[in-house]
Structure formats: structure tokens, C-alpha cells
Design a protein around this motif. Structure first.
Motif, PDB file in Angstrom:
ATOM      1  N   ASP A  52      -4.038   5.865   5.478  1.00  0.00           N
ATOM      2  CA  ASP A  52      -4.656   5.203   6.629  1.00  0.00           C
ATOM      3  C   ASP A  52      -5.970   4.530   6.242  1.00  0.00           C
ATOM      4  OD1 ASP A  52      -2.509   6.141   8.127  1.00  0.00           O
ATOM      5  OD2 ASP A  52      -3.654   7.778   9.057  1.00  0.00           O
ATOM      6  N   LYS A  78      -5.266   1.334   4.269  1.00  0.00           N
ATOM      7  CA  LYS A  78      -4.781   0.264   5.147  1.00  0.00           C
ATOM      8  C   LYS A  78      -5.908  -0.299   6.019  1.00  0.00           C
ATOM      9  CE  LYS A  78       0.132   1.241   5.268  1.00  0.00           C
ATOM     10  NZ  LYS A  78       1.309   1.510   6.101  1.00  0.00           N
ATOM     11  N   PRO A  94      -6.709  -4.559   4.804  1.00  0.00           N
ATOM     12  CA  PRO A  94      -5.670  -4.829   5.806  1.00  0.00           C
ATOM     13  C   PRO A  94      -4.604  -5.850   5.420  1.00  0.00           C
ATOM     14  CG  PRO A  94      -7.730  -5.883   6.431  1.00  0.00           C
ATOM     15  CD  PRO A  94      -8.022  -5.057   5.211  1.00  0.00           C
ATOM     16  N   VAL A 131       0.834  -1.206   0.000  1.00  0.00           N
ATOM     17  CA  VAL A 131       0.000   0.000   0.000  1.00  0.00           C
ATOM     18  C   VAL A 131       0.869   1.256   0.000  1.00  0.00           C
ATOM     19  CG1 VAL A 131      -1.815   1.275   1.230  1.00  0.00           C
ATOM     20  CG2 VAL A 131      -1.891  -1.218   1.141  1.00  0.00           C
ATOM     21  N   ASP A 132       1.984   1.209   0.725  1.00  0.00           N
ATOM     22  CA  ASP A 132       2.879   2.377   0.750  1.00  0.00           C
ATOM     23  C   ASP A 132       3.414   2.666  -0.652  1.00  0.00           C
ATOM     24  OD1 ASP A 132       2.905   3.020   3.633  1.00  0.00           O
ATOM     25  OD2 ASP A 132       3.800   1.036   3.813  1.00  0.00           O
TER      26      ASP A 132
END
Length: 142
Positions: free
Chosen positions: A71, A74, A78, A41-42
């Protein structure tokens, strides 16, 4: 004759820059897809403008900020199973001027828990010589 040559050179230069900008934007999207499919995700977020002014519009309305967007991703996705395999479909990519571009597209996640997808509109801006998403409006069929 000199004017004609200069005009042709100018048009050729514009076409070349236009093509390079389109390719850079498409590469950004491909890099995001690859990062997502690697459960990174980053890395996916590297395509977004790292600013408190980044706007993301989803089903709950607009939210602002790169960190808030990270955020939220994420929280909603998850892990690898929730993220699945992402595929983008570009419907339209239009350069509006040398610093701004618009994209309309679709997205699809293939997941064991059930596929989801939808559409997106992205506003890209050239910032410090590179293209970044400054506004993302994404709809979902889930």
C-alpha cells in the motif's frame, strides 16, 4: 584417502549451493527491477515475504506487513511517471548461513520529474526453499 575425497566432495557441494543461493538472490533482485520498470508494483512485491512480520524501515521508521508495504509503495509511486526506471547496484551480498543472507546496495530512479536514489540493506531468508526479503531498510536522498 577416503576422508580427503569426502572432504573435497563436501566442500565442492557447499561451494555449489553457495553459488546457487547467491544467483537466486540476484535473480530475485533482477526480477524486482524488471517488474518495477514495467510499472508492476504487485510483481515487484513478489520478492518480499508475504507476512505480517515483514519489516520495512524508511525515513518515517519501521512499518510491518506485506500489505502495508504494498500500500505504501502504491501511494508513493502511483503510476509509471512516478516510478520511472529503477536501477540497483549491489555493493555487498553475503550469505550468513544456509537460511539467511545480507545485501547492501544502492538504488536509482530516473524520472522526468527528477531523479532520486539512495541505499538499502536487505535481510533475505530462505522460506519454503526460496529466498525472500524479510527486512528492508531503505534510505532516500529525496
Amino acid at each position: 584417502m577416503k576422508r580427503l575425497l569426502l572432504s573435497c566432495l563436501f566442500i565442492f557441494t557447499l561451494c555449489t549451493v553457495y553459488a546457487q543461493d547467491k544467483q537466486a538472490i540476484l535473480k530475485l533482485l533482477a526480477d524486482q527491477q524488471q517488474a518495477w520498470n514495467n510499472a508492476d508494483v504487485d510483481g515487484f512485491m513478489q520478492g518480499y515475504w508475504k507476512s505480517d512480520s515483514l519489516m520495512f524501515v524508511g525515513k518515517t521508521g519501521p512499518v510491518y506487513g506485506w500489505q502495508t508495504t504494498l500500500d505504501n509503495y502504491k501511494k508513493r509511486y502511483p503510476g509509471k511517471a512516478a516510478m520511472g526506471q529503477l536501477a540497483f547496484k549491489v555493493i555487498k551480498l553475503q550469505l550468513l548461513d544456509p537460511e539467511n543472507a545480507f545485501m547492501l546496495g544502492g538504488w536509482h530512479l530516473t524520472r522526468a520529474s527528477g531523479d532520486i536514489g539512495g541505499y538499502f540493506t536487505l535481510w533475505f531468508r530462505k522460506i519454503d526453499g526460496g529466498w525472500k526479503i524479510v527486512c528492508d531498510h531503505t534510505s532516500s536522498n529525496s
